[in-house]
Design a protein around this motif. Structure first.
Motif, PDB file in Angstrom:
ATOM      1  N   LEU A 188      45.656  48.341  41.404  1.00 47.72           N
ATOM      2  CA  LEU A 188      44.414  48.687  42.081  1.00 47.72           C
ATOM      3  C   LEU A 188      43.211  48.421  41.173  1.00 47.72           C
ATOM      4  N   VAL A 189      43.388  48.763  39.875  1.00 54.00           N
ATOM      5  CA  VAL A 189      42.304  48.548  38.919  1.00 54.00           C
ATOM      6  C   VAL A 189      41.967  47.057  38.829  1.00 54.00           C
ATOM      7  N   PHE A 190      43.001  46.205  38.799  1.00 48.52           N
ATOM      8  CA  PHE A 190      42.746  44.765  38.704  1.00 48.52           C
ATOM      9  C   PHE A 190      42.004  44.255  39.930  1.00 48.52           C
ATOM     10  N   LEU A 191      42.382  44.764  41.085  1.00 49.09           N
ATOM     11  CA  LEU A 191      41.715  44.335  42.310  1.00 49.09           C
ATOM     12  C   LEU A 191      40.269  44.807  42.316  1.00 49.09           C
ATOM     13  N   ALA A 192      40.061  46.072  41.953  1.00 48.04           N
ATOM     14  CA  ALA A 192      38.715  46.640  41.984  1.00 48.04           C
ATOM     15  C   ALA A 192      37.813  45.965  40.958  1.00 48.04           C
ATOM     16  N   THR A 193      38.379  45.638  39.780  1.00 45.11           N
ATOM     17  CA  THR A 193      37.570  45.041  38.720  1.00 45.11           C
ATOM     18  C   THR A 193      36.953  43.717  39.156  1.00 45.11           C
ATOM     19  N   GLN A 194      37.666  42.987  40.004  1.00 45.75           N
ATOM     20  CA  GLN A 194      37.128  41.708  40.480  1.00 45.75           C
ATOM     21  C   GLN A 194      35.859  41.895  41.287  1.00 45.75           C
ATOM     22  N   MET A 195      35.637  43.108  41.753  1.00 46.41           N
ATOM     23  CA  MET A 195      34.518  43.324  42.646  1.00 46.41           C
ATOM     24  C   MET A 195      33.318  43.930  41.950  1.00 46.41           C
ATOM     25  N   PHE A 196      33.440  44.194  40.654  1.00 46.88           N
ATOM     26  CA  PHE A 196      32.309  44.773  39.939  1.00 46.88           C
ATOM     27  C   PHE A 196      31.213  43.746  39.759  1.00 46.88           C
ATOM     28  N   PRO A 197      29.966  44.182  39.865  1.00 48.90           N
ATOM     29  CA  PRO A 197      28.868  43.261  39.595  1.00 48.90           C
ATOM     30  C   PRO A 197      28.772  42.965  38.097  1.00 48.90           C
TER      31      PRO A 197
END
Lengths: 288, 311
Positions: A120-129
């Motif tokens: 989940l962290v890897f997926l979410a990190t892709q979305m950080f500005p």
């Protein structure tokens, strides 16, 4: 959409297969490379032709002066920028690939506590500005004395390459049957041996996609490059191009040459390896 | 001599750790590099950004550095430009993604056909997507240039234009102009994704539909679209998030001008950091961006889960 052999093709189909197809393809190709062709032509024009009205479309005499100026100028030494970009992108590529092979394999094969959280962290990190990271990373690299070093750029690049490549490789490794490495391990291979000898060769297209993605995206990176370097000789191509605009009135000839110099390596890389890249990227996205 | 050593068919000495524990430790060991690397470049910086957002922290005014709690957030609520940037971001995202989708879909349908030279055309049309963002921005700045830009010149020659247009410095035209540039860059992304989706649809389905007498348009609506639905959702959601965050194009082409006409939230954050050197406020803006993204991400995960169960 497929072969035409099955019965009579209706009118719509014939129009779609003929004029619409060819017209659409022509339009698409023009749309995609038209802007490039224009800059490519401009990069060979003399100053007089660049600023002529009405515009001169095809250069009458081809000059390489813009390239020579951009490549050697002391204000915008593209030879130096090129070397910087090559080094930063290559190291980012190799390190990202190694790190994400280990992580991707672990997430695909081991069932340990916290696995889902990691994914989940890897997926979410892709979305950080990316802008979020700029101020804190600047003070971090400053405190560590890494401003104007390659390390600062390479480490920062990990923040956007690694999450994506891990996510991509998990999918690739999961698609490779477990039994293959289990039998290798029975034959006396260790975990790492099985990964290196059995899994990696099979995952080669995915690994290639990972590597190209890491290279191309660090080659394009702009914000970190302008924030963490202050000296001209530490600029990458993207940062160098931006400063070229900021310096004085824009020299479109030199800028066009700079644009071509910055583009050609990734365009060539992409042309040869696009099959792998596209397969890897879409595998990641299709998995969802 | 222990009992175990005495037996003939002795099992291998019992390992200190069980196989299960060993696997667990090995898993963590493989994750160690990634944890260090993302901890140092993502996790710590995010915490640091949250910390910075609670301080009055302007680089050129070190004497005014102090803890102000939620002061920056209060300032943000009353900042008209911030609300304008949210509105602009919505236009930027909607305009870019919807047209990228339509263009990409058309391109994917074309590239899915069999024709001579398909591999070459595919590579060429996907190029805008891999070249550096700053290059894209500068190429289009050159095209939009009022005096020697090719766009004005072409429109002149066609007789559609009678005076020079300053595309990027006219407040009404600047946003459409940067969106157009972003569309150019993003069409290949949708083309790739949808092409992969199209190729995954079995030919038999089309054959069956054809035998049943379905026309081209009927086959499109009843076979192609439903089967592409999962990939459409995933690709669009990814693109919305990415476009919202993406600052390079606007940052290079207009820096958010003229008169904030193209100022989106992420370029506004950069402006605060680079031009005003107001790191406290820039951190606040980026934390708010992060919160908006988290809300999007949660929605995205729900949608993709839903899609997965459908697919």
């Amino acid at each position: 959409m497929t072969g035409r052999r099955a019965g009579r093709a209706d009118l719509a189909e014939r129009v779609l297969g003929g004029p619409v197809l060819w017209g659409g393809l022509a339009l698409l190709t023009l749309f995609a490379i038209g802007p490039f062709v224009w800059v490519f032509l401009s990069s060979f024009k003399t100053r007089a032709e660049l600023y002529a009205t009405p515009l001169v479309y095809l250069p009458k005499q081809i000059t390489l002066a813009n390239y020579v100026d951009a490549w050697t100028s002391s204000l915008t030494p593209f030879s130096r920028f090129f070397a910087n970009s090559l080094w930063v992108s290559s190291v980012t590529m190799v390190a990202t690939t190694v790190i994400s092979i280990l992580a991707g394999y672990a997430l695909a094969r081991f069932r340990f506590v916290g696995r889902d959280v990691f994914l989940l962290v890897f997926l979410a990190t892709q979305m950080f500005p990316a802008v979020l990271l700029i101020a804190p990373l600047l003070s971090q690299w400053y405190a560590l004395g890494l401003i104007d070093t390659y390390q600062a750029l390479i480490y920062s690049n990990f923040s956007f390459t690694v999450p994506f490549t891990v996510w991509m490789l998990v999918g690739y490794f999961e698609s490779i049957p477990r039994e293959l490495e289990e039998s290798a391990m029975i034959d006396g291979c260790g975990r790492l041996g099985a990964l290196l000898r059995i899994v990696l060769p099979l995952a080669a297209p995915g690994v290639a996609a990972t590597a190209i993605f890491a290279f191309v995206s660090s080659w394009s990176e702009l914000l970190f490059a302008i924030t963490f370097t202050t000296q001209t000789e530490m600029r990458t191509l993207s940062a160098g191009l931006l400063y070229m605009v900021g310096q004085y009135e824009i020299q479109w000839g030199q800028l066009s040459a700079g644009v071509m110099i910055s583009t050609v390596p990734v365009a060539v890389l992409f042309t040869f390896l696009q099959r792998h890249l596209i397969r890897g990227l879409t595998a990641g996205a299709l998995k969802g | 001599m222990s009992y175990r050593d005495a037996t003939i068919a002795a099992p291998l000495a019992r390992p200190l750790v069980t196989r299960r524990t060993r696997e667990l430790l090995l898993g963590y060991a493989y994750l160690l590099p990634v944890a260090v690397c993302l901890g140092g470049t993502v996790l710590v910086p995010i915490l640091k950004a949250i910390h910075m957002s609670l301080y009055n922290h302007v680089l050129i005014k070190p004497q005014e550095y102090r803890f102000i709690g939620l002061g920056n957030y209060a300032r943000l609520l009353g900042d008209d430009v911030f609300w304008l940037t949210l509105w602009n971001s919505a236009w930027w995202v909607f305009g870019s993604v919807s047209l990228q989708f339509l263009g990409g879909f058309a391109a994917a349908l074309l590239l899915h056909q069999a024709f001579a030279g398909r591999a070459l055309v595919r590579t060429v049309t996907l190029l805008p997507w891999v070249i550096p963002g700053v290059v894209v921005a500068l190429v289009w700045e050159y095209i939009y240039q009022p005096n020697y830009g090719i766009l004005n010149d072409l429109l002149f020659r066609l007789g559609w234009l009678h005076e020079r247009v300053a595309w990027l410095s006219d407040p009404r035209l600047a946003m459409p102009a940067v969106i157009m540039t972003n569309i150019w860059r993003g069409v290949p992304f949708f083309a790739i994704m949808l092409l992969a989706g199209l190729q995954a649809i079995p030919d038999e389905l089309y054959e069956a539909a054809r035998v049943d007498g379905a026309s081209v348009t009927q086959r499109f609506w009843h076979v192609t679209l439903p089967l592409l639905r999962p990939i459409i959702v995933v690709a669009t959601a990814t693109r919305i998030i990415w476009t919202f965050n993406y600052a390079d194009l606007i940052f290079v082409m207009t820096s958010g001008g003229p008169a904030n006409a193209t100022q989106i939230t992420s370029t506004y954050t950069l402006l605060q950091a680079y031009s005003n050197l107001d790191f406290g406020y820039a951190a606040t803006l980026s934390v708010v961006l992060l919160l908006i993204m988290l809300a999007f991400t949660i929605a995205y995960l729900r949608v993709t889960r839903g899609v997965e169960s459908v697919a």
